[in-house]
Design a protein around this motif. Structure first.
Motif, mmCIF file in Angstrom:
data_model
loop_
_atom_site.group_PDB
_atom_site.id
_atom_site.type_symbol
_atom_site.label_atom_id
_atom_site.label_comp_id
_atom_site.label_asym_id
_atom_site.label_seq_id
_atom_site.Cartn_x
_atom_site.Cartn_y
_atom_site.Cartn_z
ATOM 1 N N LEU A 81 -5.856 10.704 5.018
ATOM 2 C CA LEU A 81 -4.603 10.433 5.731
ATOM 3 C C LEU A 81 -3.674 9.630 4.828
ATOM 4 N N GLY A 82 -2.482 10.137 4.640
ATOM 5 C CA GLY A 82 -1.499 9.403 3.862
ATOM 6 C C GLY A 82 -0.506 8.723 4.785
ATOM 7 N N ILE A 83 -0.211 7.472 4.495
ATOM 8 C CA ILE A 83 0.821 6.752 5.255
ATOM 9 C C ILE A 83 1.956 6.487 4.287
ATOM 10 N N LEU A 84 3.053 7.114 4.556
ATOM 11 C CA LEU A 84 4.192 7.075 3.629
ATOM 12 C C LEU A 84 5.340 6.298 4.250
ATOM 13 N N GLY A 85 6.020 5.572 3.439
ATOM 14 C CA GLY A 85 7.172 4.857 3.970
ATOM 15 C C GLY A 85 7.793 3.999 2.897
ATOM 16 N N PRO A 86 9.046 3.631 3.067
ATOM 17 C CA PRO A 86 9.704 2.798 2.069
ATOM 18 C C PRO A 86 9.138 1.378 2.084
ATOM 19 N N SER A 87 9.525 0.644 1.069
ATOM 20 C CA SER A 87 9.049 -0.729 0.970
ATOM 21 C C SER A 87 9.530 -1.531 2.189
ATOM 22 N N GLY A 88 8.628 -2.302 2.775
ATOM 23 C CA GLY A 88 8.977 -3.143 3.930
ATOM 24 C C GLY A 88 8.947 -2.397 5.249
ATOM 25 N N SER A 89 8.425 -1.176 5.235
ATOM 26 C CA SER A 89 8.413 -0.386 6.479
ATOM 27 C C SER A 89 7.216 -0.730 7.366
ATOM 28 N N GLY A 90 6.288 -1.552 6.842
ATOM 29 C CA GLY A 90 5.128 -1.962 7.654
ATOM 30 C C GLY A 90 3.877 -1.168 7.346
ATOM 31 N N LYS A 91 3.880 -0.418 6.217
ATOM 32 C CA LYS A 91 2.709 0.404 5.865
ATOM 33 C C LYS A 91 1.447 -0.452 5.678
ATOM 34 N N SER A 92 1.600 -1.503 4.853
ATOM 35 C CA SER A 92 0.426 -2.353 4.580
ATOM 36 C C SER A 92 -0.037 -3.037 5.856
#
Lengths: 215, 396
Positions: free
Chosen positions: A34-45
Motif C-alpha cells: 500500500l502506498g500513501i502518497l501526499g505532499p509534505s505536511g499532508s499528514g502521511k507520517s
C-alpha cells in the motif's frame, strides 16, 4: 489486517487545534503493498504512526487483527510492534556501536535469527560488510541495513516512512525494490511524496491536509 | 544518521559478534565512555578506602602498641607505697575469677614512635622468676640473645620495638643522655623477643636501684586469659575512689574510642561530602551520556522495545559500571595500602590493617548513591520521552 476506523490525530499548536489526520478509514490487507502518497505536511507520517501504534488516535480507533491499539497498554503495544511490524524510517537510523549484522539483530532479540539476519544482508548485497560499523558504510548501504532490520523475523506488516528521502533516486528505487521483493507474505505500507517510488504498489491512497482520498 | 557515536575504524574483519541488546555490548563498544566512568568510581573508592584505613591505623596503632596490657591487670598504690601488699590481698580475696599469678613490678619511662608522634611506653622491671612467665603470657615464640640479669643495666625488647626504634642487640634502650628515655646508666639491649606484642623488659632490681618512684606495682594475671577483662573490670569498680590506680586494656580501649569519637565524626562529614560530590559529578556524566543516547532509545522504542526493557538495559549497564568501578577501587586500595604498609609502615612497625572492614564498608555508599542517581536520571528521562519525536528527527 490493520483497520483504521474514523482515526483522527489532533494536536494543539500554540493554542490552535490542528488535525494531522482527520477521520481516516483505511484497511491494510494481507500481503498488499500500500502506498500513501501526499505532499509534505499532508499528514502521511502521522497516519503511518497511527497505523503502526506509535501514536494513539485522538478520535476513532485503529485495529490490528481486531485488537484495538487505542485500548492496548503501552507495553503491550510495544511488544505487538516488536513481533509483528518492521520499520524503515526516513533516516537510516542505526546504532553506531553495533555492526551491520548486530544492527539487523536489534529488530528481534533472538539469537536464533542470526543466520536469517546474515542471509538478509547477503540478499541485500551486504554479505561482505556484516562486521562493519555504520560509519564504515555509505548512506545507501545503511538504509539497506535498515531494510534488513525491518525484514528480520518476517513481520506481518512493514512500515516505511519516506525510506528514500535521504537517498538519490537510484538508491531509493533499489531500497523500494528490496523491500518489496523480500517482504514475503508481509504487507508493505510505504509513505512517500514521490509517486515514482510506488510503481510496484498494489494500491495507492492520497492524503491531503490529513484527509484520505483513495485511488 | 547514526543513533550513537561510532567506534574506531579498520577493525571490521576481526570484530566479534555480540548480543546487540546485552548491557556489556554497549560498555565494550563505548570504552571511551565506560573507562572514565569506571575510573572515577575506582578513584573514589580508592580514596575513601585509603583515607579510612589510614585514619583507622591511628587507634589501631594505640591498641597494637599497648596490647601487652591485655594480658594483665596493673595496680599501683597512690601516695602510700606501703599499700602494695594490701592491694594484693584485696585482689586475692575479691577477685571474681581464679588468679594464675600475682607479681610485684617496677616501671621506668621510655617512648616509642607512632605515625602521629612519640608515645610513652613503660620499661617493665620484673624479678627473674617472673620474667619467663611474663614472656610466655605474651606469646613470645623465641628470644634472640638472653634475658636481662638482676640488677644489671640490661633490657629485653620485642621485635616490633626493635624495628620501631631501630635497636639491635647491644644498642642502648635507656641512657643518661636520652632525655625521654632516661636512666643513669646506658641500658643495653641483651635480648630481642620474637612476638607480635610491643614489650620492654628489664630487671626489677635495676629499676628499684636507679629509678623513681620507689613504689611496687602489682600485676595480676587471671588463670584463664578469657577472664582477664572480667578481673580488670572488677578491679576498676572495686578500687574506685581508693588510693590505687588501675591500668587495664579495657580502659585504654575506652579512652581511645573517646579520643577518636570527634575525629570519626569529622571523617564521616568528609567522606559524606566526598560521596556527595562524586555522586553529583557521576550523575551529571551519566545524564550527559544518556542524553547522547536519546536517538538510540527513540529508535528502539519505535521498533517495539518497552520503556521497561530499555530502562532495565540502562540499569544493567549502570550496575555493571558501578560494580566494576567498586571492585577495581577495592583492589587498587588493597594494593596501595599493601605498598604503603611495606614501604612506610612496616619498617617502623606501625600498624595498618590492609583488610580493614570499616574502610570497605565506607566505600559502599559510593556505588549505591551513584546507582540511585543514575536510576532516577534515566526514569525522569524516559517519563517525558516520545519515540516519534526521534524518528521524525525532531530531537535527532
Amino acid at each position: 489486517m490493520i483497520r483504521s476506523v474514523g482515526a483522527s490525530l489532533e494536536y494543539s499548536d500554540h493554542g490552535r487545534q490542528v488535525f494531522a489526520c482527520r477521520q481516516v478509514d483505511l484497511t491494510i490487507r494481507t500481503n498488499e503493498f500500500l502506498g500513501i502518497l501526499g505532499p509534505s505536511g499532508s499528514g502521511k507520517s502521522s497516519l503511518l504512526y497511527l497505523l503502526s501504534g506509535l501514536k494513539i488516535p485522538t478520535g476513532g480507533d485503529v485495529f490490528f487483527e481486531d485488537q484495538s491499539l487505542k485500548t492496548l497498554p503501552e507495553d503491550q503495544r510495544s511488544r505487538l510492534r516488536l513481533h509483528n511490524f518492521g520499520f524503515v524510517f526516513q533516516q537510516p537510523y542505526l546504532l553506531g556501536y553495533l555492526t551491520a549484522l548486530e544492527n539487523v539483530m536489534v529488530a528481534l532479540p533472538d539469537q536464533s535469527l542470526r543466520e536469517e539476519a546474515r542471509d538478509l544482508l547477503e540478499k541485500l548485497g551486504l554479505g561482505t560488510k556484516t562486521h562493519r560499523l555504520p560509519h564504515e558504510l555509505s548512506g545507501g548501504e545503511r538504509q539497506r541495513v535498515c531494510v534488513a532490520r525491518a525484514l528480520l523475523g518476517r513481520p506481518k506488516v512493514i512500515f516505511a516512512d519516506e525510506p528514500t528521502a535521504a537517498l538519490d533516486h537510484t538508491n531509493g528505487a533499489q531500497v523500494v525494490n528490496l523491500l518489496n521483493q523480500n517482504r514475503g507474505e508481509g504487507s508493505l505500507v510505504m509513505v512517500t511524496h514521490d509517486p515514482t517510488m510506488l510503481e510496484q504498489a498494489d494500491r495507492i491512497v492520497h492524503l491531503n491536509d490529513g484527509v484520505l482520498i483513495e485511488d | 544518521m547514526e543513533a550513537t557515536p561510532a567506534a574506531p575504524k579498520q577493525k571490521s574483519s576481526r570484530r566479534a559478534i555480540l548480543r546487540p541488546m546485552a548491557a556489556t555490548t554497549y560498555l565494550l563498544r563505548n570504552s571511551g565512555k565506560t573507562i572514565p566512568l569506571i575510573g572515577v568510581i575506582t578513584l573514589a573508592v580508592l580514596l575513601v578506602c585509603g583515607i579510612v584505613s589510614l585514619i583507622n591505623s591511628i587507634p589501631f596503632s594505640i591498641r597494637t602498641i599497648y596490647r601487652y596490657t591485655q594480658q594483665t591487670l596493673a595496680i599501683t598504690p597512690r601516695g602510700d607505697a606501703s599499700q602494695t601488699p594490701k592491694l594484693m590481698e584485696r585482689i586475692k580475696e575479691g577477685s571474681p575469677v581464679p588468679i594464675e599469678r600475682m607479681v610485684t613490678a617496677r616501671a621506668a619511662g621510655s617512648q616509642v614512635m607512632s605515625i602521629v608522634g612519640k608515645w610513652p611506653f613503660a620499661v617493665l622491671g620484673l624479678k627473674q622468676e617472673d620474667m619467663k612467665f611474663w614472656l610466655d603470657r605474651q606469646n613470645v615464640r623465641s628470644i634472640d640473645g638472653r634475658l636481662p640479669q638482676a640488677g644489671k643495666a640490661e633490657a629485653l625488647i620485642s621485635a616490633p620495638v626493635a624495628r620501631n626504634l631501630n635497636l639491635k642487640l647491644g644498642s642502648d634502650l635507656l641512657g643518661p643522655d636520652q632525655n625521654e628515655s632516661y636512666s643513669p646508666y646506658p641500658v643495653k639491649v641483651v635480648g630481642i623477643a620474637n612476638c607480635d606484642n610491643w614489650l620492654m623488659l628489664t630487671s626489677y632490681e635495676y629499676i628499684k636501684a636507679n629509678h623513681f618512684p620507689d613504689v611496687d606495682a602489682v600485676l595480676a594475671f587471671a588463670h584463664n586469659l578469657k577472664d582477664q577483662e572480667k578481673l580488670d573490670k572488677w578491679a576498676g569498680n572495686a578500687f574506685k575512689g581508693e588510693r590505687a590506680q588501675i591500668f587495664a586494656y579495657y580502659q585504654l580501649e575506652k579512652q581511645t574510642n573517646e579520643m577518636f569519637n570527634i575525629l570519626y565524626k569529622i571523617l564521616n562529614v568528609v567522606i559524606g561530602t566526598l560521596v556527595l560530590v562524586i555522586t553529583f559529578m557521576m550523575g551529571m556524566l551519566i545524564n550527559i551520556y544518556q542524553t547522547q543516547r536519546l536517538v538510540e532509545f527513540g529508535l528502539l522504542q519505535a521498533l517495539g522495545y518497552t520503556k521497561r526493557q530499555l530502562l532495565g538495559r540502562v540499569l544493567r549497564e549502570t550496575v555493571s559500571v558501578v560494580i566494576f568501578g567498586w571492585f577495581f577501587g577495592v583492589v587498587a586500595a588493597y594494593f596501595l595500602l599493601r605498598l604503603t604498609k611495606a614501604v612506610l609502615m612496616d619498617p617502623k612497625a606501625f600498624a595498618l590493617n590492609i583488610f580493614d572492614p570499616t574502610a570497605f564498608v565506607y566505600t559502599i555508599p559510593i556505588p549505591v548513591s551513584i546507582l540511585i542517581v543514575a536510576t532516577l536520571t534515566v526514569i525522569l528521562k524516559f517519563r517525558r520521552f516520545d519515540p516519534v519525536s526521534i524518528v521524525e528527527r525532531r530531537l535527532a
